[in-house]
Design a protein around this motif. Structure first.
Motif, PDB file in Angstrom:
ATOM      1  N   LEU A  42       2.365  50.740  19.805  1.00 46.33           N
ATOM      2  CA  LEU A  42       2.087  49.332  20.088  1.00 46.33           C
ATOM      3  C   LEU A  42       3.344  48.627  20.599  1.00 46.33           C
ATOM      4  CD1 LEU A  42      -0.093  48.432  16.971  1.00 46.33           C
ATOM      5  CD2 LEU A  42      -0.880  48.925  19.277  1.00 46.33           C
ATOM      6  N   GLU A  44       5.443  49.650  22.587  1.00 47.32           N
ATOM      7  CA  GLU A  44       5.660  49.872  24.007  1.00 47.32           C
ATOM      8  C   GLU A  44       5.171  48.698  24.845  1.00 47.32           C
ATOM      9  OE1 GLU A  44       3.709  53.514  24.892  1.00 47.32           O
ATOM     10  OE2 GLU A  44       5.022  54.748  23.629  1.00 47.32           O
ATOM     11  N   GLN A  45       4.245  47.928  24.297  1.00 43.35           N
ATOM     12  CA  GLN A  45       3.694  46.792  25.017  1.00 43.35           C
ATOM     13  C   GLN A  45       4.312  45.465  24.567  1.00 43.35           C
ATOM     14  OE1 GLN A  45       1.606  47.419  27.534  1.00 43.35           O
ATOM     15  NE2 GLN A  45       1.772  49.598  27.035  1.00 43.35           N
ATOM     16  N   GLN A  48       5.463  42.862  27.224  1.00 43.42           N
ATOM     17  CA  GLN A  48       4.506  41.952  27.867  1.00 43.42           C
ATOM     18  C   GLN A  48       4.261  40.714  27.030  1.00 43.42           C
ATOM     19  OE1 GLN A  48       1.046  43.270  29.959  1.00 43.42           O
ATOM     20  NE2 GLN A  48       1.681  45.402  29.883  1.00 43.42           N
ATOM     21  N   PHE A 477      -2.573  53.388  23.670  1.00 41.17           N
ATOM     22  CA  PHE A 477      -2.646  51.932  23.612  1.00 41.17           C
ATOM     23  C   PHE A 477      -3.756  51.399  24.509  1.00 41.17           C
ATOM     24  CE2 PHE A 477      -1.677  47.606  24.820  1.00 41.17           C
ATOM     25  CZ  PHE A 477      -1.436  47.032  23.585  1.00 41.17           C
ATOM     26  N   PRO A 478      -4.651  50.582  23.961  1.00 36.93           N
ATOM     27  CA  PRO A 478      -5.744  50.001  24.764  1.00 36.93           C
ATOM     28  C   PRO A 478      -5.222  48.849  25.627  1.00 36.93           C
ATOM     29  CG  PRO A 478      -5.856  49.192  22.520  1.00 36.93           C
ATOM     30  CD  PRO A 478      -4.716  50.169  22.553  1.00 36.93           C
ATOM     31  N   HIS A 479      -4.623  49.214  26.754  1.00 36.90           N
ATOM     32  CA  HIS A 479      -3.971  48.215  27.597  1.00 36.90           C
ATOM     33  C   HIS A 479      -4.938  47.098  27.995  1.00 36.90           C
ATOM     34  CE1 HIS A 479      -0.908  46.705  30.314  1.00 36.90           C
ATOM     35  NE2 HIS A 479      -1.796  46.666  31.284  1.00 36.90           N
ATOM     36  N   HIS A 480      -6.207  47.466  28.171  1.00 35.30           N
ATOM     37  CA  HIS A 480      -7.191  46.457  28.571  1.00 35.30           C
ATOM     38  C   HIS A 480      -7.311  45.348  27.528  1.00 35.30           C
ATOM     39  CE1 HIS A 480      -9.607  48.715  25.697  1.00 35.30           C
ATOM     40  NE2 HIS A 480     -10.403  47.675  25.647  1.00 35.30           N
ATOM     41  N   LEU A 482      -4.877  44.079  25.629  1.00 34.45           N
ATOM     42  CA  LEU A 482      -3.779  43.134  25.805  1.00 34.45           C
ATOM     43  C   LEU A 482      -3.989  42.283  27.052  1.00 34.45           C
ATOM     44  CD1 LEU A 482      -1.051  42.078  24.860  1.00 34.45           C
ATOM     45  CD2 LEU A 482       0.040  43.897  26.180  1.00 34.45           C
ATOM     46  N   VAL A 483      -4.425  42.923  28.135  1.00 33.56           N
ATOM     47  CA  VAL A 483      -4.684  42.180  29.371  1.00 33.56           C
ATOM     48  C   VAL A 483      -5.760  41.140  29.141  1.00 33.56           C
ATOM     49  CG1 VAL A 483      -5.559  42.365  31.728  1.00 33.56           C
ATOM     50  CG2 VAL A 483      -3.920  44.047  30.868  1.00 33.56           C
TER      51      VAL A 483
END
Length: 490
Positions: A42, A44-45, A48, A477-480, A482-483
């Motif tokens: 986590l 890693e993000q 952002q 990681f579920p990047h979507h 966070l976006v």
């Protein structure tokens, strides 16, 4: 009932407003444990989120006044402060037992720009001017994120927040500005500017962290709901932080119209979960039971089969011809079979799997126009099922089953010694597998409607124990997520 196992895949991320009762931990139905390997993924993000905090921070005008020898009073105002050219070198995370999640972010480079207005008053003269400025800064940022609770949900407290400025360079636009002026402002406004930047950035980080905590828990609650059926995920105790994991305990009580569920005991203890996987969910069988109750009350436990569907099911076990022989001249091609639960199923979790105890009724009409069933019978069914998850699909495996035909009646002249064994065989060999086969895609579809298929789930395991179920997995990681959060919240 397996919906809750997968629909709860989510992330974990001052007050005593949680209104926790001393015995509330006894009502824990769901436990979520996030281990340090997950925290590293986590992290890693984190860049952002920090970038969003910097970019969305609003800075007030900074005003001040100072007396300077030989120059009199110098009044200044910095306005329209904005951030640009933001970069982050690295980020580390550590779990400090019983304290906080420590996040260290190094070399946050940013440019702060705006307008500097100043007024010099000396020797009966006043000089006023307004120029653009830029501040180039390099900062180390340390945040100790304490997990607390607010309004019965997990909340973040990042008030323990520090900025250390490694570089702080003021540049005034225009070649005609005297060097003493830049030196003057650099000397006596830098301290004030640093304080304001620190205060606003730390305030925004706390704001974003709580928005993210609320967003994640809102998504988790949505994962555990379908139509009128939902699960209460209010916390039953303050979040736990250990050196190798974070853990939160939730009620897991049913929310369905005006029906409520409760239980006064919990079998959970920290030793039931390990820390070699990234993410763990512990489910009490009470949670599964309450969802089974709601499914029954919501009239979802009903299955209808037309003649062609019934034929397909029975042919796999070579039972279609025997059924035709029993019905003799009656055509089954246009038949309609209806199966439903007579009472709410009872769910028991045992090491062998999940035991479903139910009482069902089966009605077969050889013609859709018939007002009276050609065949009707009731049966008590005990089915033990094991679940797994692969290729983003739920897989249910029947371990064993016990079937007892309670009563039956038919408009045909069939002797009980012939019919009862046949019905037992039909339910055991064909009926239970047919229900399971239809449950798999139906529950998978519900989970995907919650966007579970967008998560990268690695090596998931569903492990039954006596009275509870453990789901453990690794994840990408579920990047979507966070976006989606950043678009929706900022």
């Amino acid at each position: 009932m397996w919906t809750t196992v997968f629909l709860s895949i989510s992330l974990l991320s001052i007050s005593s407003a949680c209104n926790l009762h001393p015995s509330s931990s006894l009502e824990t139905g769901i436990v979520c444990r996030v281990t340090k390997p997950a925290a590293l993924v986590l992290n890693e993000q984190t860049a952002q989120v920090i970038q969003a905090a910097f970019k969305h921070a609003t800075f007030p005008d900074i005003t001040g006044e100072k007396s300077v020898r030989y120059m009199g009073k110098v009044a200044y105002n910095l306005s329209n402060i904005k951030v640009s050219n933001l970069t982050i070198s690295s980020s580390d995370v550590d779990l400090r037992e019983d304290e906080a999640i420590n996040i260290m972010i190094r070399n946050v480079s940013a440019t702060f720009s705006g307008t500097l207005s100043y007024e010099l008053g000396a020797f009966f003269m006043t000089i006023e001017n307004s120029i653009d400025f830029e501040i180039y800064s390099s900062t180390d940022l340390e945040v100790n994120n304490k997990l607390t609770c607010r309004n019965n949900r997990i909340a973040a407290d990042t008030s323990d927040c520090y900025l250390t400025f490694n570089e702080f360079l003021l540049h005034l636009h225009g070649d005609k500005q005297p060097g003493w002026l830049m030196q003057l402002f650099t000397n006596f406004i830098s301290f004030t500017v640093k304080l304001v930047i620190k205060g606003q950035i730390c305030k925004e980080i706390n704001h974003v962290a709580n928005l993210l905590a609320h967003f994640i828990q809102e998504r988790a609650e949505d994962f555990l709901s379908d139509g009128d059926i939902g699960v209460n995920i209010d916390v039953t105790s303050f979040p736990v932080i250990k050196g190798s994991y974070m853990e939160s305990h939730h009620k897991g009580l049913l929310r369905y119209k005006n029906v409520s569920s409760s239980f006064n005991s919990s079998t959970f203890s920290p030793s039931l979960l390990t820390d070699h996987k990234m993410l763990y969910f512990w489910f009490s069988e009470h949670v599964l039971n309450s969802l089974a109750l709601a499914s029954f009350l919501d009239k979802r436990l009903v299955l209808e089969l037309k003649g062609g569907d019934l034929k397909e099911i029975l042919e796999k076990e070579s039972q279609w011809k025997p059924l035709q022989q029993i019905f003799q001249e009656s055509s089954l091609d246009n038949s309609l079979t209806r199966v439903w639960s007579l009472t709410p199923p009872e769910i028991r979790v045992i090491p062998k799997g999940t035991l479903v105890i139910s009482s069902v009724a089966v009605q077969l009409k050889t013609s859709l126009d018939e007002s009276v069933a050609t065949l009707y019978f009731e049966a008590d069914v005990n089915a033990t099922v094991q679940a797994s998850f692969a290729d983003k699909k739920l897989i249910l495996h029947l371990v064993d089953s016990i079937v007892h035909i309670k009563e039956w009646k038919s408009s045909l002249l069939i002797h009980e010694s012939t019919m009862r064994p046949f019905l037992h065989k039909i339910v055991s060999l064909c009926g239970i597998p047919a229900v399971i086969k239809r449950l798999e895609p139906a529950l998978t579809s519900i989970m995907n409607s919650k966007q579970l298929d967008l998560f990268t789930i690695i090596n998931p395991e569903i492990i039954p124990h006596e009275g509870y179920l453990v789901v453990q997995l690794d994840f990408g990681f579920p990047h979507h997520l966070l976006v989606d959060f950043l678009k929706r919240s900022l």
